[in-house]
Design an enzyme around this catalytic site. Structure first.
Site, PDB file in Angstrom:
ATOM      1  CD  GLU A  59      -3.052  -0.813   0.060  1.00 27.62           C
ATOM      2  OE1 GLU A  59      -3.242   0.347  -0.384  1.00 27.62           O
ATOM      3  OE2 GLU A  59      -3.669  -1.796  -0.369  1.00 27.62           O
ATOM      4  CG  ASN A  63      -0.876   5.145  -1.026  1.00 31.47           C
ATOM      5  OD1 ASN A  63      -1.683   4.749  -1.847  1.00 31.47           O
ATOM      6  ND2 ASN A  63      -1.164   5.209   0.266  1.00 31.47           N
ATOM      7  NE  ARG A 119      -4.588   2.947  -6.709  1.00 32.95           N
ATOM      8  CZ  ARG A 119      -4.009   1.758  -6.730  1.00 32.95           C
ATOM      9  NH1 ARG A 119      -4.004   1.044  -7.812  1.00 32.95           N
ATOM     10  NH2 ARG A 119      -3.439   1.290  -5.656  1.00 32.95           N
TER      11      ARG A 119
END
Length: 160
Positions: A59, A63, A119
């Site tokens: 994650e 990002n 997303r």
């Protein structure tokens, strides 16, 4: 790696560190996840702990690549991982991208600045649920640093 005497053998405060940097390319996300998992495996985490840490790395790196650098392959993602003899895993994931404009909004479940990429907007929510501590430092134009800490429930001493 810093080597000190183990408590069992008279050594203490042992730490083991890993530092990694790589191009902000989507295919490097799996490299980061597997590398961190391999490094922390020496603490013998439970399968759930290992899965949670791999997910959090995924994650945070995603990002950085998608939001921090907007998929610019010239960007660089940095990861530091520290293992401590008290069964603590500390992670720092850093980018030097565009930063986060509104951190409170970004931490809201389902919020995303890239809906066109489908997303989920669950990155920070996942990090906060899987880790014991999450700190986010960001600056518009200087990037983002995410510091994460997890206390493992079952692990070997680093001095085995």
């Amino acid at each position: 790696m810093k080597i000190m005497r183990c408590k069992h053998w008279g050594w203490h405060n042992m730490k083991n560190e890993m530092h990694l940097q790589f191009s902000a390319l989507s295919q490097n996300e799996s490299f980061a996840r597997v590398t961190v998992a391999s490094f922390i495996a020496q603490l013998d985490p439970t399968l759930d702990e290992l899965t949670e840490i791999k997910t959090v790395v995924s994650e945070a790196v995603t990002n950085a690549i998608i939001h921090g650098y907007d998929n610019d392959p010239d960007g660089v993602v940095y990861i530091s991982c520290t293992l401590e003899d008290d069964n603590v895993v500390s992670l720092t994931i850093k980018d030097e991208g565009i930063g986060i404009i509104d951190i409170d909004e970004a931490r809201q479940p389902l919020f995303t600045t890239k809906p066109e990429l489908e997303r989920s907007g669950m990155g920070f929510t996942i990090m906060e649920n899987f880790m014991d501590e999450v700190e986010i430092f960001t600056s518009e134009t200087k990037g983002t640093i995410i510091r994460l800490k997890k206390h493992l429930s079952k692990s070997k001493a680093l001095c085995n």
